[in-house]
Structure formats: structure tokens, C-alpha cells
Design a protein around this motif. Structure first.
Motif, PDB file in Angstrom:
ATOM      1  N   GLY A  54       0.718  -1.157   0.072  1.00 43.65           N
ATOM      2  CA  GLY A  54      -0.117   0.150   0.097  1.00 43.65           C
ATOM      3  C   GLY A  54       0.984   1.208  -0.013  1.00 43.65           C
ATOM      4  N   PHE A  55       1.856   1.380   0.696  1.00 43.54           N
ATOM      5  CA  PHE A  55       2.892   2.331   0.978  1.00 43.54           C
ATOM      6  C   PHE A  55       3.429   2.455  -0.447  1.00 43.54           C
ATOM      7  CE2 PHE A  55       7.098   3.980   1.750  1.00 43.54           C
ATOM      8  CZ  PHE A  55       6.579   5.237   2.186  1.00 43.54           C
ATOM      9  N   GLN A  56       3.974   1.337  -1.028  1.00 43.16           N
ATOM     10  CA  GLN A  56       4.743   1.309  -2.513  1.00 43.16           C
ATOM     11  C   GLN A  56       3.689   2.000  -3.547  1.00 43.16           C
ATOM     12  OE1 GLN A  56       7.952   1.287  -2.764  1.00 43.16           O
ATOM     13  NE2 GLN A  56       8.174   0.818  -0.501  1.00 43.16           N
ATOM     14  N   ALA A  57       2.705   1.648  -3.448  1.00 46.66           N
ATOM     15  CA  ALA A  57       1.545   1.933  -4.537  1.00 46.66           C
ATOM     16  C   ALA A  57       1.153   3.519  -4.545  1.00 46.66           C
ATOM     17  CB  ALA A  57       0.456   1.101  -4.472  1.00 46.66           C
ATOM     18  N   TYR A  58       1.287   3.765  -3.125  1.00 44.30           N
ATOM     19  CA  TYR A  58       1.066   5.380  -2.612  1.00 44.30           C
ATOM     20  C   TYR A  58       1.900   6.228  -3.260  1.00 44.30           C
ATOM     21  CZ  TYR A  58       0.435   9.606   0.180  1.00 44.30           C
ATOM     22  OH  TYR A  58       0.163  10.915   0.722  1.00 44.30           O
ATOM     23  N   LEU A  59       3.403   5.852  -3.200  1.00 41.55           N
ATOM     24  CA  LEU A  59       4.627   6.562  -3.484  1.00 41.55           C
ATOM     25  C   LEU A  59       4.420   6.642  -4.974  1.00 41.55           C
ATOM     26  CD1 LEU A  59       7.423   5.865  -0.771  1.00 41.55           C
ATOM     27  CD2 LEU A  59       6.106   8.158  -1.242  1.00 41.55           C
ATOM     28  N   ALA A  60       4.405   5.398  -5.597  1.00 38.52           N
ATOM     29  CA  ALA A  60       4.410   5.122  -7.059  1.00 38.52           C
ATOM     30  C   ALA A  60       3.575   6.034  -7.794  1.00 38.52           C
ATOM     31  CB  ALA A  60       4.392   3.708  -7.520  1.00 38.52           C
ATOM     32  N   ALA A  61       2.471   6.273  -7.255  1.00 40.79           N
ATOM     33  CA  ALA A  61       1.305   6.792  -7.724  1.00 40.79           C
ATOM     34  C   ALA A  61       1.576   8.518  -7.585  1.00 40.79           C
ATOM     35  CB  ALA A  61      -0.083   6.860  -7.057  1.00 40.79           C
ATOM     36  N   ALA A  62       2.155   9.100  -6.459  1.00 38.44           N
ATOM     37  CA  ALA A  62       2.690  10.179  -6.231  1.00 38.44           C
ATOM     38  C   ALA A  62       3.635  10.678  -7.117  1.00 38.44           C
ATOM     39  CB  ALA A  62       3.091  10.325  -4.568  1.00 38.44           C
ATOM     40  N   GLN A  63       4.586   9.804  -7.296  1.00 36.08           N
ATOM     41  CA  GLN A  63       5.674  10.034  -8.302  1.00 36.08           C
ATOM     42  C   GLN A  63       5.297  10.215  -9.526  1.00 36.08           C
ATOM     43  OE1 GLN A  63       8.617   6.983  -7.035  1.00 36.08           O
ATOM     44  NE2 GLN A  63       9.319   8.273  -5.279  1.00 36.08           N
ATOM     45  N   GLU A  64       4.359   9.188 -10.103  1.00 38.22           N
ATOM     46  CA  GLU A  64       3.788   9.238 -11.552  1.00 38.22           C
ATOM     47  C   GLU A  64       3.196  10.695 -11.746  1.00 38.22           C
ATOM     48  OE1 GLU A  64       0.536   7.016 -14.021  1.00 38.22           O
ATOM     49  OE2 GLU A  64       2.043   5.675 -12.688  1.00 38.22           O
ATOM     50  N   THR A  65       2.513  11.137 -10.883  1.00 35.69           N
ATOM     51  CA  THR A  65       1.694  12.441 -10.813  1.00 35.69           C
ATOM     52  C   THR A  65       2.649  13.464 -10.951  1.00 35.69           C
ATOM     53  OG1 THR A  65      -0.180  11.536  -9.660  1.00 35.69           O
ATOM     54  CG2 THR A  65      -0.264  13.656  -9.910  1.00 35.69           C
ATOM     55  N   ALA A  66       3.610  13.464 -10.272  1.00 31.59           N
ATOM     56  CA  ALA A  66       4.508  14.506 -10.166  1.00 31.59           C
ATOM     57  C   ALA A  66       5.368  14.476 -11.502  1.00 31.59           C
ATOM     58  CB  ALA A  66       5.738  14.390  -8.947  1.00 31.59           C
ATOM     59  N   THR A  67       5.821  13.440 -12.052  1.00 32.47           N
ATOM     60  CA  THR A  67       6.634  13.427 -13.398  1.00 32.47           C
ATOM     61  C   THR A  67       5.809  13.850 -14.393  1.00 32.47           C
ATOM     62  OG1 THR A  67       7.748  11.369 -12.418  1.00 32.47           O
ATOM     63  CG2 THR A  67       7.643  11.978 -15.018  1.00 32.47           C
ATOM     64  N   ARG A  68       4.424  13.789 -14.350  1.00 35.42           N
ATOM     65  CA  ARG A  68       3.383  14.141 -15.429  1.00 35.42           C
ATOM     66  C   ARG A  68       3.499  15.735 -15.278  1.00 35.42           C
ATOM     67  NH1 ARG A  68       0.041   9.998 -14.410  1.00 35.42           N
ATOM     68  NH2 ARG A  68      -1.286  11.235 -13.362  1.00 35.42           N
ATOM     69  N   ALA A  69       3.308  16.177 -14.040  1.00 32.36           N
ATOM     70  CA  ALA A  69       3.086  17.710 -13.637  1.00 32.36           C
ATOM     71  C   ALA A  69       4.329  18.517 -14.148  1.00 32.36           C
ATOM     72  CB  ALA A  69       2.941  18.044 -12.347  1.00 32.36           C
ATOM     73  N   PHE A  70       5.626  17.862 -13.735  1.00 38.14           N
ATOM     74  CA  PHE A  70       7.022  18.279 -14.093  1.00 38.14           C
ATOM     75  C   PHE A  70       7.183  18.537 -15.620  1.00 38.14           C
ATOM     76  CE2 PHE A  70       8.878  16.969  -9.705  1.00 38.14           C
ATOM     77  CZ  PHE A  70       8.238  18.099  -9.166  1.00 38.14           C
ATOM     78  N   ASN A  71       6.652  17.282 -16.192  1.00 35.40           N
ATOM     79  CA  ASN A  71       6.927  17.198 -17.698  1.00 35.40           C
ATOM     80  C   ASN A  71       6.325  18.608 -18.546  1.00 35.40           C
ATOM     81  OD1 ASN A  71       8.847  15.198 -17.853  1.00 35.40           O
ATOM     82  ND2 ASN A  71       7.154  13.583 -18.225  1.00 35.40           N
ATOM     83  N   GLU A  72       4.999  18.779 -18.020  1.00 34.88           N
ATOM     84  CA  GLU A  72       3.978  19.765 -18.523  1.00 34.88           C
ATOM     85  C   GLU A  72       4.751  21.210 -18.141  1.00 34.88           C
ATOM     86  OE1 GLU A  72      -0.167  22.107 -17.598  1.00 34.88           O
ATOM     87  OE2 GLU A  72      -0.002  20.024 -16.901  1.00 34.88           O
ATOM     88  N   ILE A  73       5.045  21.350 -17.017  1.00 36.61           N
ATOM     89  CA  ILE A  73       5.908  22.704 -16.704  1.00 36.61           C
ATOM     90  C   ILE A  73       6.973  22.840 -17.537  1.00 36.61           C
ATOM     91  CG2 ILE A  73       6.794  24.060 -14.860  1.00 36.61           C
ATOM     92  CD1 ILE A  73       4.820  22.446 -12.969  1.00 36.61           C
ATOM     93  N   ALA A  74       7.924  21.691 -17.466  1.00 38.31           N
ATOM     94  CA  ALA A  74       9.031  21.724 -18.491  1.00 38.31           C
ATOM     95  C   ALA A  74       8.941  22.144 -19.849  1.00 38.31           C
ATOM     96  CB  ALA A  74       9.811  20.390 -18.563  1.00 38.31           C
ATOM     97  N   ASP A  75       7.794  21.558 -20.603  1.00 36.96           N
ATOM     98  CA  ASP A  75       7.414  21.945 -21.746  1.00 36.96           C
ATOM     99  C   ASP A  75       7.078  23.472 -21.939  1.00 36.96           C
ATOM    100  OD1 ASP A  75       7.866  19.195 -22.630  1.00 36.96           O
ATOM    101  OD2 ASP A  75       5.549  18.936 -22.717  1.00 36.96           O
ATOM    102  N   LEU A  76       6.108  23.900 -20.927  1.00 35.67           N
ATOM    103  CA  LEU A  76       6.001  25.581 -20.954  1.00 35.67           C
ATOM    104  C   LEU A  76       7.203  26.404 -20.737  1.00 35.67           C
ATOM    105  CD1 LEU A  76       2.950  25.512 -18.612  1.00 35.67           C
ATOM    106  CD2 LEU A  76       2.888  25.680 -21.051  1.00 35.67           C
ATOM    107  N   ALA A  77       8.086  25.800 -19.877  1.00 34.87           N
ATOM    108  CA  ALA A  77       9.400  26.676 -19.703  1.00 34.87           C
ATOM    109  C   ALA A  77      10.248  26.690 -20.875  1.00 34.87           C
ATOM    110  CB  ALA A  77      10.012  26.003 -18.530  1.00 34.87           C
TER     111      ALA A  77
END
Length: 144
Positions: A54-77
Motif C-alpha cells: 500500500g505504501f509503495q503503491a501510494y509513493l509510485a502514484a505520487a511520483q507518477e503524478t509529479a512526473t506528469r506535472a513536471f513534464n508539462e511545466i518543463a514543456d512550458l518553460a
């Protein structure tokens, strides 16, 4: 005027709107932009044994969401010619993590999105943007 802008993101539509504003401000001011994603502590309930999956799934989901958000911001930047750094903060309450990150990177402006919740929702759920505004020692731009 601004030399280092910290953009708080959670991958939401409100954060995406704030990202557009933060990138534009960084472009105009020739500022460094740091995007931060804060992963709340794992919601451990203290009942029975802890399920490590459960903990690993929680962290993996958070890291995946962060990566998507960072990629979107990186494209804008990149399109705006803005220098971007990303920062993933784990195991911190969101407002506290954002404020600490702003201090650590020496940001002179914090940009956060607002979900535009009603007064009742804010009372029941709280507001990260409100907490940041209340506790920040530097200017905060709340983008609705």
C-alpha cells in the motif's frame, strides 16, 4: 524584480493554470523557476499490520503524478526560454513542504493555484493556498 519563483504543483488543472502564470512571470523577469511537488505523509491508520505494498503503491502514484506535472511545466518553460528546476518533497504536509522548499531555494515569490472551493468546502477540507498565504514570509501569488 523577481529572481527566483517557486511554483507549487499537484498536477491539477488549477496547478496547470498557475504554471502558465509562473512561467510567464519568470520569462518577463528573467527569473529562475523551481517547480515543487509535495507528497503528503502516507495515511497510516494504525490498524493492524502496515501493508508495504500500500505504501509503495501510494509513493509510485505520487511520483507518477509529479512526473506528469513536471513534464508539462518543463514543456512550458522550454517554449518560453525559462530555466526550470524541479523538486520532489516526500513525507511532508503540503503547505509546510512548499514553504520549506521556498526557503531552501531562496525563492522571492511563491505561485500556487487555487481550486476555488466554496466557503463550506474550505472549512471542511482546509485550503493549502490559504495556509501558504497565512504562513509565508515572502510574497505569494494565488492563481485561480
Amino acid at each position: 524584480m523577481f529572481k527566483h519563483i517557486l511554483l507549487a504543483t499537484d498536477g491539477s488543472e488549477a496547478a496547470s493554470h498557475a504554471a502558465h502564470r509562473a512561467v510567464e512571470l519568470a520569462r518577463i523577469h528573467g527569473a529562475q523557476l523551481t517547480a515543487v511537488f509535495v507528497v503528503d505523509p502516507y495515511p497510516y491508520l494504525g490498524i493492524g499490520e502496515v501493508n508495504p505494498m500500500g505504501f509503495q503503491a501510494y509513493l509510485a502514484a505520487a511520483q507518477e503524478t509529479a512526473t506528469r506535472a513536471f513534464n508539462e511545466i518543463a514543456d512550458l518553460a522550454e517554449k518560453a526560454g525559462v530555466q526550470l528546476k524541479t523538486l520532489l518533497v516526500e513525507d511532508a504536509h503540503v503547505a509546510a513542504g512548499i514553504l520549506k522548499a521556498a526557503e531552501d531555494v531562496g525563492a522571492d515569490l511563491i505561485v500556487v493555484g487555487s481550486h476555488g472551493r466554496s466557503r463550506l468546502e474550505k472549512l471542511m477540507l482546509g485550503s493549502v493556498a490559504r495556509k501558504i498565504v497565512d504562513q509565508a514570509t515572502r510574497p505569494v501569488l494565488v492563481v485561480r
